[in-house]
Design a protein around this motif. Structure first.
Motif, short mmCIF file in Angstrom:
data_model
loop_
_atom_site.label_atom_id
_atom_site.label_comp_id
_atom_site.label_asym_id
_atom_site.label_seq_id
_atom_site.Cartn_x
_atom_site.Cartn_y
_atom_site.Cartn_z
N ALA A 324 0.84 -1.21 0.00
CA ALA A 324 0.00 0.00 0.00
C ALA A 324 0.87 1.26 0.00
O ALA A 324 1.94 1.28 0.61
CB ALA A 324 -0.89 0.01 1.24
N GLY A 325 0.39 2.30 -0.71
CA GLY A 325 1.08 3.59 -0.69
C GLY A 325 2.37 3.63 -1.48
O GLY A 325 3.11 4.60 -1.40
N ARG A 326 2.65 2.58 -2.25
CA ARG A 326 3.86 2.62 -3.09
C ARG A 326 3.48 3.24 -4.42
O ARG A 326 2.44 2.92 -4.99
CB ARG A 326 4.40 1.21 -3.34
N VAL A 327 4.32 4.14 -4.92
CA VAL A 327 4.01 4.79 -6.19
C VAL A 327 4.53 3.90 -7.32
O VAL A 327 5.68 3.49 -7.31
CB VAL A 327 4.69 6.17 -6.26
N GLN A 329 5.82 3.54 -10.89
CA GLN A 329 6.42 4.44 -11.88
C GLN A 329 5.63 4.39 -13.18
O GLN A 329 5.34 3.30 -13.68
CB GLN A 329 7.87 4.01 -12.17
N PRO A 330 5.28 5.56 -13.76
CA PRO A 330 4.48 5.59 -14.99
C PRO A 330 5.10 4.75 -16.11
O PRO A 330 4.40 4.06 -16.84
CB PRO A 330 4.45 7.07 -15.38
N GLN A 331 6.45 4.77 -16.26
CA GLN A 331 7.06 4.03 -17.37
C GLN A 331 6.87 2.53 -17.19
O GLN A 331 6.73 1.79 -18.16
CB GLN A 331 8.54 4.40 -17.59
N LEU A 332 6.82 2.06 -15.90
CA LEU A 332 6.59 0.63 -15.67
C LEU A 332 5.17 0.25 -16.05
O LEU A 332 4.93 -0.79 -16.63
CB LEU A 332 6.84 0.28 -14.20
N VAL A 333 4.24 1.16 -15.72
CA VAL A 333 2.85 0.89 -16.08
C VAL A 333 2.73 0.82 -17.59
O VAL A 333 2.14 -0.10 -18.15
CB VAL A 333 1.92 2.01 -15.52
#
Ligand SMILES: Cc1cc2nc3c(=O)[nH]c(=O)nc-3n(C[C@H](O)[C@H](O)[C@H](O)COP(=O)(O)OP(=O)(O)OC[C@H]3O[C@@H](n4cnc5c(N)ncnc54)[C@H](O)[C@@H]3O)c2cc1C
Length: 337
Positions: A324-327, A329-333
Motif C-alpha cells: 500500500a502507498g507505493r508509487v 512508476q508511470p514508465q513501468l505501467v
C-alpha cells in the motif's frame, strides 16, 4: 498578533531539527508545543548511527543516558538470527528536551487548534501567531496536517500502526536488543530494548487494519509478549500504553504553499521497522533547508527502510503493508500494457 518568519508546530525530533537548522541560518523561528519539556513520549528510543550523523552528535557530548548494542537478535517465528551491529538507545523523555534546547529556538507552550491561510500567503494560528512559513511537526494528529492537508489528502488507513509499550526501571541482564517478528500471526513485531541506567523498554506494534481484518486486538498480542518476557527473561511487565502512527506513503504530499509536513505528521516512518526518529530529524532538516534556500522540499535522503532497502526490507514491508502507498512508476505501467 505576534509575527515571525517561521512557526514550527511541535517540538519533537522533527520540529527541533527544523528549528535548529533555521536558527543557524538566522531565521526568526518560533516553536509551539502543547507540552512543557521534558515531556513523556511513547517510543522504544532505538536510534541508528545515521541519526547521530544527521545531528552531528558526538556520544561524549550527550549529557544523558546512552546505550549501544553490539547485536540485534531477530527472532522470526522461533529461529533466531544474531546480527552484529552498532545501534543505540536513548530515553525520549531526555533526548527530546535536550534536542529542543540545543536548537536555540524560542519555545512557547501552546496547543494549536485553528490554522488559517490568509490572502497574503501567510498563516494565522489561533488568532495569536502569524508566519510566512509553517512547519507541521506535531506528530500523528498534527493540526497543520488536519487544517491544511487532511481534507484533500486523507491518510492511507492500511499504513497505520497500532502499538503498546512500557518503559520501566529494570535490572536487565541481557544488554542486546531483541525483535520478534510475526509471532502468533502478528502483522508486525515486538521488542525488548535495554537502556542506560537500568531502564528497559518493551513493546509491540502491528498494522492496525490487518489486525482488524483478523478480528484481533493489539492487547491480545501484548499478553503473548508478556508471557514470553516472563519465560525468557524473568520480567513481568505492568500495564502498557498505546499510540498510533503511520509508515511512509510515497504518494502523499508534504508541501502545500508555504506549509510543510515533517516526521509523523507526514507519516514518514520506515516501511520495514516503523522507525520514525531518523526520518523525523532528516525531514525536519530538509524542510528548513527548503525554506532557507527557496529550493524544493523533497524527501530525498529521508530513509524509507531501516534494513537497508534490499530484499529482506522489501519482504518485511510487503508482509506489513501489502505494498500500500507505493508509487508505481508511470514508465513501468506503460511497459506492462
Ligand atoms: C510505541 C512506539 C515505539 C517506537 N519506537 C521507535 C524507535 O525505537 N525508534 C524510532 O526511530 N522510532 C520509534 N517510534 C516512532 C517515533 O516515536 C516517531 O516516529 C517520532 O517520535 C516522530 O517524531 P515527530 O517529531 O514527528 O513527532 P513527535 O515526537 O510525536 O512530536 C510531536 C510534538 O508535537 C506536539 N503537538 C502535538 N499536537 C500539538 C498541538 N495541537 N499543538 C502544539 N503541539 C502539538 C506534541 O506535544 C509533541 O511534542 C516509535 C513509536 C511508538 C508509538
Amino acid at each position: 498578533m505576534r509575527s515571525v518568519d517561521v512557526v514550527v508546530v511541535g517540538g519533537g525530533p522533527a520540529g527541533a531539527a527544523a528549528a535548529e537548522r533555521l536558527k543557524v541560518a538566522g531565521a526568526d523561528v518560533l516553536v509551539l508545543d502543547k507540552e512543557r519539556f521534558p515531556r513523556h513520549k511513547l517510543c522504544a528510543g532505538w536510534i541508528t548511527p545515521q541519526v547521530l550523523e544527521d545531528l552531528q552528535l558526538e556520544v561524549s557530548a550527550y549529557p544523558h543516558g546512552f546505550l549501544s548494542f553490539r547485536r540485534l537478535h531477530f527472532h522470526v517465528k522461533g529461529p533466531r538470527l544474531a546480527v552484529p551491529c552498532v545501534q543505540h538507545s536513548i530515553r525520549r523523555f531526555e533526548f527530546d528536551a535536550w534536542l529542543l534546547e540545543r536548537s536555540g529556538a524560542e519555545v512557547v507552550q501552546h496547543t494549536v487548534r485553528e490554522i488559517r491561510a490568509d490572502s497574503g500567503d501567510h498563516y494565522e494560528i489561533d488568532g495569536i501567531f502569524r508566519c510566512r512559513h509553517l512547519i507541521g511537526a506535531g506528530g500523528t494528529s498534527c493540526p497543520v496536517r488536519r487544517s491544511l492537508f487532511g481534507a484533500a489528502h486523507p491518510r492511507t488507513r492500511t499504513l497505520q500502526t497500532a502499538t503498546l509499550e512500557l518503559e520501566f526501571p529494570c535490572d536487565w541482564r541481557d544488554g542486546d536488543c531483541h525483535l520478534w517478528f510475526f509471532e502468533h500471526g502478528l502483522p508486525g513485531y515486538s521488542w525488548y530494548v535495554p537502556k542506560a541506567a537500568g531502564w528497559l523498554n518493551v513493546g509491540i506494534g502491528g498494522m492496525a487494519s490487518r489486525l482488524k481484518q483478523r478480528g484481533e486486538s493489539i492487547r491480545e498480542h501484548w499478553s503473548h509478549l508478556a508471557e514470553k518476557l516472563q519465560r525468557q527473561f524473568g520480567i513481568k511487565p505492568g500495564e502498557p500504553t498505546g499510540y498510533s502512527y503511520y509508515v511512509r506513503d510515497f504518494g502523499a504530499p508534504v508541501r502545500i504553499g508555504n506549509a510543510y509536513l515533517t516526521g509523523d505528521s507526514a507519516g514518514l516512518s520506515t516501511r520495514d521497522l516503523c522507525e520514525g526518529i531518523g526520518p523525523a530529524i532528516s525531514s525536519g532538516q530538509q524542510a528548513a533547508h527548503a525554506i532557507v534556500t527557496g529550493n524544493e522540499y523533497t524527501l530525498e535522503g529521508v530513509a524509507d527502510a531501516s534494513l537497508g532497502g534490499g530484499l529482506i526490507s522489501r519482504c518485511v514491508d510487503w508482509a506489513f503493508t501489502r505494498g500500500a502507498g507505493r508509487v508505481i512508476q508511470p514508465q513501468l505501467v506503460a511497459r506492462s500494457r
